[in-house]
Design an enzyme around this catalytic site. Structure first.
Site, PDB file in Angstrom:
ATOM      1  N   SER A 140       0.812  -1.221   0.182  1.00 49.29           N
ATOM      2  CA  SER A 140      -0.194   0.086  -0.031  1.00 49.29           C
ATOM      3  C   SER A 140       0.884   1.191   0.077  1.00 49.29           C
ATOM      4  O   SER A 140       0.525   2.275  -0.421  1.00 49.29           O
ATOM      5  CB  SER A 140      -0.930   0.183   1.311  1.00 49.29           C
ATOM      6  OG  SER A 140      -1.707  -1.094   1.056  1.00 49.29           O
ATOM      7  N   GLU A 374      -5.702  -3.328  -5.644  1.00 52.13           N
ATOM      8  CA  GLU A 374      -5.803  -1.850  -6.400  1.00 52.13           C
ATOM      9  C   GLU A 374      -6.042  -1.024  -4.852  1.00 52.13           C
ATOM     10  O   GLU A 374      -6.617   0.020  -5.064  1.00 52.13           O
ATOM     11  CB  GLU A 374      -6.882  -1.766  -7.287  1.00 52.13           C
ATOM     12  CG  GLU A 374      -7.019  -2.755  -8.309  1.00 52.13           C
ATOM     13  CD  GLU A 374      -5.729  -2.359  -9.304  1.00 52.13           C
ATOM     14  OE1 GLU A 374      -5.095  -1.357  -9.239  1.00 52.13           O
ATOM     15  OE2 GLU A 374      -5.555  -3.039 -10.338  1.00 52.13           O
TER      16      GLU A 374
END
Length: 395
Positions: A140, A374
């Site tokens: 992340s 994502e």
């Protein structure tokens, strides 16, 4: 199923063209994907015939400019198409996703030579694109990547390790994020993107990674060991712009994932409402029991909301305006709905839903991927909150 098409027939972008493409894909999914998806998924086979069909229909190039072999259609239409495909088999949308992300980034940020060289093959699906950010120590926090690129004459020398690369074993061109200036502050100013071709010396596929779900596209780990990449493959021809280029592409990836999630949730609901009308307990179909009716009502309402939120985000991206808030909200909400609906569908089915005899278990295994892909949903919440605080800043 009477009425189901009407529920999903939210007018896609591009008017009747978008609607017709979506209808054609829906028919193809019903006839060519759903009957074979479970068998292919459990066998671990790459869906070569289905892939060829998607190439023939032009799905890989749906948002690519017509000047480079694409259909030139909107992300709203793309969202509708991805939802239908994922209703049949979510993994197929991952095969498409990396081509669309790479293609948009190259078209938006690449040099003319890069556009001419890479876009046509990606648009037809003849070439498989890959998007590489994640590393063993950078997920992340994308700015924490350690892969480096050092200039050496007319080339750059790349060294590093990329993880969780979708389509990694079949890729032809890999959009790779690197550090050209590891000491840059803020860190994102040192990131540059390269178009790494599969035959590059020093580039190798270390392994494919077995997964709980999301079968079809393989997920790979890649190594770059003194990989010599021509300077002409530096995206846009300038160093230090990779982070911004990547972020713009992730917005498209999040539209794809939100659309996937909506499609999987719809598939789970479809199975549940049919089964509930056929399965009897206490002398009546279980659909007549209030406990089941409440589940079906909650599922259908949340799926409709996820679809509307996702299409709205796609329209925002089409408008050219900043859309990180919109796509973040859509991705967060739709993927949480998919998690909930796949579990609820299994509960409606009872014990048989937990077996491999029905596709419900596949939906249940596919759903968690979308909550972490994502950008995890925890990160989405932070992105959403920070953007809201910008918009509502008190002076």
């Amino acid at each position: 199923m009477a009425g189901v098409s009407d529920v999903r027939e939210i007018i896609a972008g591009d008017g009747e063209t978008g609607v017709e493409i979506t209808r054609n894909v829906r028919r193809w999914v019903d006839e060519q994907v759903i009957p074979h998806a479970t068998e292919l998924e459990h066998s671990g086979q790459f869906p070569a015939k289905i892939h060829a069909d998607m190439c023939e229909m032009g799905i890989f190039g749906i948002t690519f400019p017509e000047s480079h072999g694409g259909l030139g259609l909107s992300f709203e239409t793309y969202s509708a198409v991805i939802e239908e495909i994922s209703r049949g088999w979510m993994g197929l949308a991952g095969i498409i996703n990396t081509n669309v992300i790479d293609g948009w980034i190259i078209d938006e940020h690449g040099t003319q030579e890069q556009k001419d060289r890479f876009l046509p093959g990606l648009a037809t699906g003849e070439k498989q694109g890959c998007f590489t950010i994640t590393e063993p120590n950078a997920g992340s926090d994308a700015q924490a990547i350690r892969t480096t690129a050092s200039r050496d004459g007319d080339d750059y020398i790349l060294n590093g390790n990329k993880l969780f690369v979708t389509n990694g074993d079949r890729g032809d061109v890999y959009l790779a994020m690197t550090k050209t200036d590891p000491s840059a502050q803020p860190r994102h100013r040192g990131i540059s993107a390269f178009l790494v071709e599969k035959d590059t010396p020093g580039f190798s596929i270390a392994r494919t990674i077995d997964k709980l779900g999301y079968k079809g596209p393989e997920t790979a780990e890649l190594f770059l060991e003194d990989a010599r990449v021509p300077a002409e493959n530096l995206l846009g021809g300038s160093e230090g712009r990779g982070f911004q280029q990547m972020i713009s592409g992730l917005e498209i990836g999040r539209i794809n994932v939100a659309s996937r999630a909506t499609g999987v949730a719809q598939a789970a609901f479809d199975e549940a409402i049919i089964y509930a009308q056929r399965r009897e307990t206490m002398g009546v179909p279980i659909a007549q029991h209030q406990a089941i009716q409440l589940k079906l009502a909650e599922m259908a309402t949340k799926i409709r909301a996820a679809r509307l939120l996702t299409r709205d985000a796609a329209r925002k991206k089409d408008s050219g305006q900043r859309s990180d808030l919109d796509v973040g909200m859509a991705k967060l909400f739709a993927t949480e709905v998919a998690l909930e609906c796949t579990l609820e569908s299994m509960r409606v089915h009872g014990g048989v839903g937990y077996t491999k005899e029905l596709p419900v278990e596949r939906f249940y295994r596919d759903a968690p991927l979308m909550a972490v892909a994502e950008g995890t949903n925890e990160i989405q919440r932070i992105v959403i909150a920070r953007r809201l605080l910008e918009m509502y800043a008190v002076e």
